[in-house]
Write a protein that holds these residues in place. Structure first.
Motif, PDB file in Angstrom:
ATOM      1  N   PRO A   1      80.910 111.921  37.778  1.00 34.02           N
ATOM      2  CA  PRO A   1      81.928 112.640  38.379  1.00 34.02           C
ATOM      3  C   PRO A   1      82.675 111.431  39.220  1.00 34.02           C
ATOM      4  O   PRO A   1      82.237 110.183  39.595  1.00 34.02           O
ATOM      5  CB  PRO A   1      81.006 113.379  39.303  1.00 34.02           C
ATOM      6  N   LEU A   2      83.874 111.917  39.586  1.00 32.83           N
ATOM      7  CA  LEU A   2      84.616 111.222  40.519  1.00 32.83           C
ATOM      8  C   LEU A   2      84.250 111.278  41.793  1.00 32.83           C
ATOM      9  O   LEU A   2      83.934 112.648  42.147  1.00 32.83           O
ATOM     10  CB  LEU A   2      86.134 111.401  40.562  1.00 32.83           C
ATOM     11  N   ARG A   3      84.140 110.379  42.580  1.00 27.43           N
ATOM     12  CA  ARG A   3      83.361 110.568  44.112  1.00 27.43           C
ATOM     13  C   ARG A   3      84.582 110.472  44.994  1.00 27.43           C
ATOM     14  O   ARG A   3      85.395 109.529  45.104  1.00 27.43           O
ATOM     15  CB  ARG A   3      82.237 109.385  44.381  1.00 27.43           C
ATOM     16  N   VAL A   4      84.572 111.537  45.860  1.00 21.27           N
ATOM     17  CA  VAL A   4      85.857 111.517  46.949  1.00 21.27           C
ATOM     18  C   VAL A   4      84.878 111.851  48.225  1.00 21.27           C
ATOM     19  O   VAL A   4      84.137 112.698  48.420  1.00 21.27           O
ATOM     20  CB  VAL A   4      86.588 112.664  46.620  1.00 21.27           C
ATOM     21  N   ASP A   5      85.361 111.177  49.086  1.00 17.98           N
ATOM     22  CA  ASP A   5      84.417 111.539  50.647  1.00 17.98           C
ATOM     23  C   ASP A   5      85.668 112.220  51.422  1.00 17.98           C
ATOM     24  O   ASP A   5      86.925 111.579  51.536  1.00 17.98           O
ATOM     25  CB  ASP A   5      84.333 109.956  51.374  1.00 17.98           C
TER      26      ASP A   5
ATOM     27  N   ARG B   1      84.318 116.516  36.635  1.00 22.07           N
ATOM     28  CA  ARG B   1      83.745 116.971  37.780  1.00 22.07           C
ATOM     29  C   ARG B   1      83.968 116.014  38.818  1.00 22.07           C
ATOM     30  O   ARG B   1      84.512 114.673  38.816  1.00 22.07           O
ATOM     31  CB  ARG B   1      82.402 116.856  37.599  1.00 22.07           C
ATOM     32  N   VAL B   2      84.477 116.651  40.285  1.00 18.50           N
ATOM     33  CA  VAL B   2      84.682 115.647  41.239  1.00 18.50           C
ATOM     34  C   VAL B   2      83.545 116.010  42.614  1.00 18.50           C
ATOM     35  O   VAL B   2      83.496 117.269  42.841  1.00 18.50           O
ATOM     36  CB  VAL B   2      85.940 115.847  42.039  1.00 18.50           C
TER      37      VAL B   2
ATOM     38  N   GLN C   1      74.089 117.217  33.959  1.00 21.50           N
ATOM     39  CA  GLN C   1      75.112 116.825  33.099  1.00 21.50           C
ATOM     40  C   GLN C   1      75.284 115.199  33.195  1.00 21.50           C
ATOM     41  O   GLN C   1      76.148 114.669  33.063  1.00 21.50           O
ATOM     42  CB  GLN C   1      76.446 117.182  33.606  1.00 21.50           C
ATOM     43  N   ASP C   2      74.038 114.743  33.071  1.00 27.01           N
ATOM     44  CA  ASP C   2      73.800 113.197  33.219  1.00 27.01           C
ATOM     45  C   ASP C   2      74.246 112.601  32.075  1.00 27.01           C
ATOM     46  O   ASP C   2      74.809 111.217  32.170  1.00 27.01           O
ATOM     47  CB  ASP C   2      72.289 113.098  33.553  1.00 27.01           C
ATOM     48  N   GLY C   3      74.424 113.098  30.767  1.00 27.53           N
ATOM     49  CA  GLY C   3      74.808 112.667  29.772  1.00 27.53           C
ATOM     50  C   GLY C   3      76.351 112.408  29.856  1.00 27.53           C
ATOM     51  O   GLY C   3      76.946 111.415  29.210  1.00 27.53           O
TER      52      GLY C   3
ATOM     53  N   HIS D   1      86.694 106.991  45.516  1.00 30.58           N
ATOM     54  CA  HIS D   1      86.094 105.795  45.066  1.00 30.58           C
ATOM     55  C   HIS D   1      86.115 105.445  43.527  1.00 30.58           C
ATOM     56  O   HIS D   1      86.424 106.459  42.892  1.00 30.58           O
ATOM     57  CB  HIS D   1      84.332 106.178  45.108  1.00 30.58           C
ATOM     58  N   ASP D   2      86.876 104.489  43.283  1.00 25.96           N
ATOM     59  CA  ASP D   2      87.421 104.215  42.055  1.00 25.96           C
ATOM     60  C   ASP D   2      86.322 103.733  40.739  1.00 25.96           C
ATOM     61  O   ASP D   2      86.693 103.383  39.749  1.00 25.96           O
ATOM     62  CB  ASP D   2      88.487 102.977  41.880  1.00 25.96           C
ATOM     63  N   GLY D   3      85.060 103.805  41.388  1.00 19.70           N
ATOM     64  CA  GLY D   3      83.971 103.776  40.370  1.00 19.70           C
ATOM     65  C   GLY D   3      83.432 102.138  40.252  1.00 19.70           C
ATOM     66  O   GLY D   3      82.710 101.726  39.520  1.00 19.70           O
TER      67      GLY D   3
END
Lengths: 143, 338
Positions: free
Chosen positions: B117-121, B154-155, B111-113, B134-136
């Motif tokens: 996604p929001l990144r959460v560790d 997506r997360v 879904q590269d286009g 991560h706020d990007g």
């Protein structure tokens, strides 16, 4: 002859028993509630024991984190005293006579009663505290 | 008539049993695309298996009752069609479907286009979850025991462990993914409806494994951005005298050597410890101690006083040496950190 003696005996008995109806118990009754020895769920005006049980079981205020409460799953805290036989206790928090009004006040805002108590005001509303008090008065046995 | 009663009772029981399958934590109550595929897959296997079982039992009954007919039928045809052809076709179809489901539930691929996604560790440890957003733009916000996510996006959850193997499982969103010391696993989740759902550790990790849960709070997109912006702020500075006293007591009791409260330092004390959950906004969380207690001033005081009784073996000591006023003032202060 024996039949004529009966009314006299009954009158004497009722006079003797009349002394049992009054007692120092009512002297503690400063808020107009029923005295402790008569405390029962119906005595908490507007309180509903089933709703109170639901408030405790719902866990919103975390009562069971500090208190062991009979009939409430998971309420087995040891921070505060267990609440067995709250319907029979003489005092609330070791300070107030155990009347419904006093118990509701204590549940709602312990600091009003004892600013040094480890029990915080949990945010419970007066209506909920009334229901909880009604439930606690159904507890009449020791473990 | 009697049979109908039995059937009714069975159906009522089944309905009762299935009622347990909806709610905050349920495989059969999917709230996102991955879980929806998995639930479909489960139902297909269930009903398919039920049909095959019923058919097999029917065949057995026919074999036992209509003995004349079965004697005349050559057994080889049954064996070829039902014993060979049917399983081969069914299992082949299921294999293809399984492979497809495996790809459909991998939300991280292809879904590269779209929106990144929001990144959460998420770092698992005995017995709680550290959660870093991560706020990007290179910034991060750390919290604990709660995963707040935007609906429809997506997360990407990066999973690591600080001690033993744990497993991240939100049944309403996806399958399980292990947290393994020394490596990072990734699972991509997505929620389609706002609301609160529950997840928990799904790999036995020690004495309090059962009390290692967390909540996933799915917000509408704008609400999530607002939530994140609020969490980026340092801790609220108390103004009311009893909250100020609580803050002072919190520091004096040494809480800051294990817990972070961002922005809180006074004299020789600072709340910068890394051993326990970040408490900067603890008052706004749904639960305490990884789903052990509801949040609130009462449970906060209980937890501080008696953490070892409420969750024996966790890393937080019981602070029942604090006098009652100190205890309640710290609880009120923490409750005010929203």
């Amino acid at each position: 002859m024996a039949r004529r003696g009966m009314p006299i005996l009954a009158a004497a008995l009722s006079w003797a028993l009349a002394g049992c109806g009054e007692g120092p118990a009512t002297a503690n009754n400063t808020t107009g509630d029923l005295p402790r020895s008569h405390a029962d769920p119906q005595a908490v005006a507007g309180g509903d024991a089933a709703r109170g049980r639901a408030v405790l079981a719902g866990g919103t205020y975390g009562c069971g984190a500090c208190h062991a409460i009979p009939g409430i799953d998971g309420a087995r805290g040891t921070v505060g005293p267990p609440l067995h036989a709250m319907g029979l206790r003489a005092y609330v928090a070791g300070r107030l006579p155990n009347t419904p009004g006093n118990l509701v006040t204590w549940i709602e805002n312990p600091r009003l009663v004892d600013p040094r108590s480890a029990m915080p005001a949990t945010g419970i509303t007066r209506a909920e505290a009334t229901d909880v008090a009604a439930y606690l008065y159904t507890l009449r046995t020791l473990p | 008539m009697r049979g109908r009663h039995v059937l009714g009772a069975v159906l009522a029981l089944a309905a009762l049993a299935l009622a347990g399958c909806t709610g905050q934590q349920a495989v059969l109550d999917p709230r996102g695309p991955a879980a929806a595929h998995l639930a479909e897959f489960s139902w297909l296997l269930f009903w398919g298996g039920a049909a095959i079982f019923a058919f097999t039992m029917a065949m057995l009954a026919i074999g036992l009752v209509f003995t004349d007919w079965t004697k005349r039928t050559p057994p080889i045809r049954l064996v070829v069609w039902l014993g060979l052809a049917f399983p081969v076709v069914t299992l082949l179809a299921l294999t293809v479907y399984t492979a497809a489901v495996g790809r459909w539930v991998d939300l991280g691929r292809g879904q590269d286009g779209g929106e990144p996604p929001l990144r959460v560790d998420v770092v698992g440890q005995q017995y709680w979850w550290e959660v870093t957003y991560h706020d990007g733009q290179g910034g991060t916000v750390t919290s604990a025991n709660e995963l707040n996510i935007p609906v429809g996006r997506r997360v990407e959850v990066h999973l690591a462990s600080r001690d033993v193997i744990h497993s991240f499982w939100v049944p309403s969103l996806h399958g399980k993914m292990d947290l393994i010391p020394g490596r990072t696993n990734t699972i991509t989740i997505q929620a389609d409806t706002p609301g609160v759902i529950r997840g928990q550790c799904a790999e036995f990790c020690g004495e309090q494994h059962a009390l290692m849960a967390f909540f996933v709070v799915a917000h509408e997109s704008a609400a999530f951005e607002a939530w994140l912006a609020a969490r980026r702020q340092p801790a609220r500075v108390p103004e009311m005298p009893d909250l100020v006293a609580g803050q002072r007591a919190f520091l004096a009791a040494g809480c800051g050597s294990c817990h972070v409260v961002r922005g809180l330092a006074e004299g020789p004390y600072a709340a910068v410890g890394q051993l326990g959950p970040d408490l900067t906004h603890v008052g706004s969380r749904l639960s305490l101690a990884a789903g052990t207690l509801p949040n609130g001033v009462g449970p906060l005081a209980a937890w501080i006083a008696d953490a070892q009784d409420l969750k024996p073996g966790n890393r937080m000591p019981s602070f029942h040496h604090l006098d009652s006023e100190t205890l309640t003032s710290i609880a009120r202060y923490l409750g005010s950190l929203e």
